[in-house]
Write an enzyme that holds these catalytic residues in place. Structure first.
Site, short mmCIF file in Angstrom:
data_model
loop_
_atom_site.label_atom_id
_atom_site.label_comp_id
_atom_site.label_asym_id
_atom_site.label_seq_id
_atom_site.Cartn_x
_atom_site.Cartn_y
_atom_site.Cartn_z
CB CYS A 13 -1.17 0.23 1.03
SG CYS A 13 -1.77 1.09 1.60
N PRO A 14 0.15 1.53 -0.91
CG PRO A 14 0.58 4.58 -1.28
CD PRO A 14 1.75 3.21 -0.61
#
Length: 76
Positions: free
Chosen positions: A13-14
């Site tokens: 993430c992200p």
């Protein structure tokens, strides 16, 4: 069949969401893409991103090699 497959396995993430956002803009309306991700955060991030961006999360399925495949349809 999906227009694109985005392999974001091994990315955290992200980055899977960034790849999804970048590639979905390349699709025609109503076309689909598959995002492969093994980041546990993607289980929450992909549905939330679809809701926030008015896209459709069509289906999810576990990948035999680990991770999840998210089928997303471009609506806008």
């Amino acid at each position: 069949m999906a227009a694109f497959t985005v392999d974001a396995r091994g990315r955290r993430c992200p980055l899977p969401i960034i790849e999804l956002a970048r590639r979905i803009g390349e699709l025609d309306l109503a076309a689909t893409l598959v995002l492969w991700a093994d980041d546990p955060a993607a289980d929450l991030d992909v549905p939330a991103w679809c809701r926030m961006r008015a896209q459709e999360l069509v289906a999810t399925r576990a990948l035999p090699t680990g991770g999840t495949a998210y089928l997303v349809r471009r609506l806008t």
